[in-house]
Design a protein around this motif. Structure first.
Motif, PDB file in Angstrom:
ATOM      1  N   TYR A  26      -9.791 -44.405   4.433  1.00 12.22           N
ATOM      2  CA  TYR A  26      -9.414 -43.888   5.779  1.00 12.22           C
ATOM      3  C   TYR A  26      -8.594 -42.516   5.412  1.00 12.22           C
ATOM      4  O   TYR A  26      -7.436 -42.702   4.971  1.00 12.22           O
ATOM      5  CB  TYR A  26      -8.506 -45.113   6.469  1.00 12.22           C
ATOM      6  N   ARG A  27      -9.090 -41.587   6.100  1.00  9.42           N
ATOM      7  CA  ARG A  27      -8.245 -40.205   5.978  1.00  9.42           C
ATOM      8  C   ARG A  27      -8.186 -39.691   7.425  1.00  9.42           C
ATOM      9  O   ARG A  27      -8.771 -40.011   8.353  1.00  9.42           O
ATOM     10  CB  ARG A  27      -8.744 -39.257   4.988  1.00  9.42           C
ATOM     11  N   GLU A  28      -7.279 -38.680   7.417  1.00  8.73           N
ATOM     12  CA  GLU A  28      -6.784 -37.907   8.781  1.00  8.73           C
ATOM     13  C   GLU A  28      -7.109 -36.476   8.502  1.00  8.73           C
ATOM     14  O   GLU A  28      -6.588 -35.867   7.550  1.00  8.73           O
ATOM     15  CB  GLU A  28      -5.305 -38.327   9.034  1.00  8.73           C
ATOM     16  N   ILE A  29      -7.576 -36.087   9.705  1.00  7.82           N
ATOM     17  CA  ILE A  29      -7.771 -34.541   9.847  1.00  7.82           C
ATOM     18  C   ILE A  29      -6.914 -33.965  10.987  1.00  7.82           C
ATOM     19  O   ILE A  29      -6.774 -34.806  11.857  1.00  7.82           O
ATOM     20  CB  ILE A  29      -9.042 -33.784   9.673  1.00  7.82           C
ATOM     21  N   SER A  30      -6.615 -32.838  11.034  1.00  7.02           N
ATOM     22  CA  SER A  30      -5.770 -32.319  12.352  1.00  7.02           C
ATOM     23  C   SER A  30      -6.742 -32.405  13.554  1.00  7.02           C
ATOM     24  O   SER A  30      -7.984 -32.157  13.358  1.00  7.02           O
ATOM     25  CB  SER A  30      -5.066 -30.833  12.012  1.00  7.02           C
ATOM     26  N   PRO A  31      -6.219 -32.170  14.607  1.00  6.92           N
ATOM     27  CA  PRO A  31      -7.060 -31.853  15.971  1.00  6.92           C
ATOM     28  C   PRO A  31      -7.766 -30.626  15.764  1.00  6.92           C
ATOM     29  O   PRO A  31      -8.863 -30.736  16.312  1.00  6.92           O
ATOM     30  CB  PRO A  31      -6.018 -31.911  16.901  1.00  6.92           C
ATOM     31  N   LEU A  32      -7.007 -29.576  15.302  1.00  4.02           N
ATOM     32  CA  LEU A  32      -7.715 -28.353  15.278  1.00  4.02           C
ATOM     33  C   LEU A  32      -9.071 -28.251  14.096  1.00  4.02           C
ATOM     34  O   LEU A  32     -10.197 -27.600  14.606  1.00  4.02           O
ATOM     35  CB  LEU A  32      -6.555 -27.306  14.763  1.00  4.02           C
ATOM     36  N   ASP A  33      -8.649 -28.930  13.057  1.00  2.00           N
ATOM     37  CA  ASP A  33      -9.939 -29.239  12.185  1.00  2.00           C
ATOM     38  C   ASP A  33     -10.929 -29.977  12.913  1.00  2.00           C
ATOM     39  O   ASP A  33     -12.270 -29.750  12.457  1.00  2.00           O
ATOM     40  CB  ASP A  33      -9.379 -29.594  10.791  1.00  2.00           C
ATOM     41  N   PHE A  34     -10.635 -31.064  13.609  1.00  5.08           N
ATOM     42  CA  PHE A  34     -11.763 -31.788  14.171  1.00  5.08           C
ATOM     43  C   PHE A  34     -12.400 -31.005  15.107  1.00  5.08           C
ATOM     44  O   PHE A  34     -13.722 -31.039  15.145  1.00  5.08           O
ATOM     45  CB  PHE A  34     -10.925 -32.756  14.914  1.00  5.08           C
ATOM     46  N   THR A  35     -11.790 -30.102  15.873  1.00  6.65           N
ATOM     47  CA  THR A  35     -12.429 -29.121  17.014  1.00  6.65           C
ATOM     48  C   THR A  35     -13.446 -28.473  16.345  1.00  6.65           C
ATOM     49  O   THR A  35     -14.551 -28.130  16.578  1.00  6.65           O
ATOM     50  CB  THR A  35     -11.434 -28.453  17.672  1.00  6.65           C
ATOM     51  N   LEU A  36     -13.184 -27.759  15.214  1.00  5.64           N
ATOM     52  CA  LEU A  36     -13.786 -26.649  14.371  1.00  5.64           C
ATOM     53  C   LEU A  36     -15.127 -27.461  13.964  1.00  5.64           C
ATOM     54  O   LEU A  36     -16.069 -27.004  13.947  1.00  5.64           O
ATOM     55  CB  LEU A  36     -12.887 -26.058  13.117  1.00  5.64           C
ATOM     56  N   PHE A  37     -14.860 -28.591  13.434  1.00  3.88           N
ATOM     57  CA  PHE A  37     -15.984 -29.628  12.873  1.00  3.88           C
ATOM     58  C   PHE A  37     -16.950 -29.789  13.883  1.00  3.88           C
ATOM     59  O   PHE A  37     -18.149 -29.731  13.767  1.00  3.88           O
ATOM     60  CB  PHE A  37     -15.369 -30.716  12.149  1.00  3.88           C
ATOM     61  N   VAL A  38     -16.403 -30.427  14.995  1.00 12.16           N
ATOM     62  CA  VAL A  38     -17.526 -30.627  16.219  1.00 12.16           C
ATOM     63  C   VAL A  38     -18.267 -29.793  16.401  1.00 12.16           C
ATOM     64  O   VAL A  38     -19.636 -29.849  17.103  1.00 12.16           O
ATOM     65  CB  VAL A  38     -16.700 -31.474  17.099  1.00 12.16           C
ATOM     66  N   SER A  39     -17.496 -28.331  16.776  1.00 15.49           N
ATOM     67  CA  SER A  39     -17.954 -27.386  17.528  1.00 15.49           C
ATOM     68  C   SER A  39     -19.260 -26.702  16.391  1.00 15.49           C
ATOM     69  O   SER A  39     -19.992 -25.881  17.070  1.00 15.49           O
ATOM     70  CB  SER A  39     -16.953 -26.324  17.695  1.00 15.49           C
ATOM     71  N   SER A  40     -19.027 -26.986  15.157  1.00 11.91           N
ATOM     72  CA  SER A  40     -19.923 -26.437  14.396  1.00 11.91           C
ATOM     73  C   SER A  40     -21.295 -27.185  14.090  1.00 11.91           C
ATOM     74  O   SER A  40     -22.246 -26.803  13.427  1.00 11.91           O
ATOM     75  CB  SER A  40     -19.245 -26.210  12.921  1.00 11.91           C
ATOM     76  N   LEU A  41     -21.376 -28.291  14.614  1.00 17.22           N
ATOM     77  CA  LEU A  41     -22.477 -29.274  14.473  1.00 17.22           C
ATOM     78  C   LEU A  41     -23.397 -28.718  15.496  1.00 17.22           C
ATOM     79  O   LEU A  41     -23.642 -28.063  16.374  1.00 17.22           O
ATOM     80  CB  LEU A  41     -22.286 -30.644  14.787  1.00 17.22           C
TER      81      LEU A  41
END
Length: 325
Positions: free
Chosen positions: A310-325
């Motif tokens: 189980y790992r954690e990423i920041s809200p900003l990294d998460f936003t970048l990830f989802v928006s790039s899909l």
């Protein structure tokens, strides 16, 4: 000058050692009386303590490390300053550094030598330090503090986990009823780093990909060249934080998930209620490469996918990830 020990500690010391300090004050003209008790001031006025004299009278006591702090804190400009004076208020300091007109000032060092005070204060503080640590950290522990940033938890979907959570493509519900749930093994398990700190609006991002282990550089190269496929990516927001399944406040069977049923034992003691529907659900997509990601973010994804952590990423990294899909 920095003070590593807050003045409130000195206040506690005075409260617990007032008799031993052998402090006397002038009261009612020319009378001098000993301070025999001290309590924290609960009147919402500026002074710190209420002190009891030998005759039972109570007076205001303001505690400072030095005289200068009284002025720096602007107590002499307080709306309650005249009340402090008329109530025979006393400024109690460790070290007198100046005279203050119309204010009675006494020092702890009037009755104790520096060496004696230092020795006794250190011994007292050593006994109290554990209590101070517990009180300080308590407000930052899980369940006691508030945060506005959501936590984004990467939840590994190994083949085994997919059979547990998505056996038919949809999130598992026993007998197709009840809330959407995620389960965790008891606290202390090496992969349960975050389970105590999941709150409403946090995010669980289930991710299934190639778990073949490789070094981080190779992992990133595979992503850059479009050779790392995400088999399944499902995101849920948390509706209700962690609870103990044994409390059974949701009416959940102790043997709830397929592996628990198969083994006839409770495996996931802690449960978390998710929203009924995912906000993202994708299959068979290329893992996006993001130049903005740091090595620690890539390592979080790699550790999740390849090591089942189980790992954690920041809200900003998460936003970048989802928006790039």
């Amino acid at each position: 000058m920095s003070e590593y020990i807050h003045e409130v500690v000195l206040q506690d010391y005075i409260i617990e050692n007032i008799i031993h300090l052998n402090l006397t004050v002038q009261f009612g003209g020319f009378s001098r009386m000993k301070l025999v008790e001290a309590l924290s001031n609960s009147t919402k006025t500026f002074w710190d303590l209420s002190g009891k004299l030998e005759d039972g009278s109570w007076i205001p006591i303001e505690v400072e490390w030095t005289t200068s702090n009284f002025i720096q804190h602007k107590h002499n400009q307080s709306a309650d300053f005249q009340k402090f004076i008329s109530g025979n208020g006393v400024l109690l300091v460790l070290r007198k550094t100046k005279e203050l007109p119309n204010i009675q000032q006494i020092s702890i060092l009037d009755s104790l030598s520096e060496a004696q005070f230092k020795k006794e204060f250190k011994a007292w503080f050593k006994k109290k330090s554990s209590e101070y640590i517990d009180k300080t950290l308590k407000m930052y522990m899980v369940g006691a503090y508030k945060r506005e940033l959501p936590r984004i938890i990467l939840y590994p979907l190994s083949k085994y986990a997919r059979e547990n959570y998505f056996p038919s493509g949809m999130l598992y519900r026993k007998n197709n009823v009840g809330p959407a749930l995620i389960g965790f093994k008891p606290a202390g398990h090496k992969k349960n780093v975050f389970i105590r700190d999941l709150q409403p609006d946090d995010v669980i991002l289930f991710i299934a990909s190639d778990g073949t282990r490789c070094k981080r550089a190779d992992f990133i190269d595979r992503i850059k060249s479009g050779r790392l496929k995400v088999d399944r990516l499902v995101g849920y927001r948390i509706r209700q934080g962690i609870t103990n399944k044994c409390a059974n406040n949701l009416g959940i069977d102790m043997e709830y998930w397929p592996d628990e049923i198969r083994m006839h034992q409770m495996i996931y003691q802690y449960i978390c209620v998710l929203e009924d529907h995912p906000f993202i659900d994708k299959t068979d997509i290329a893992f996006p490469f993001l130049k903005a990601y740091s090595d620690s973010t890539w390592e979080a994804f790699r550790s999740c996918i390849q090591y089942g952590e189980y790992r954690e990423i920041s809200p900003l990294d998460f936003t970048l990830f989802v928006s790039s899909l």
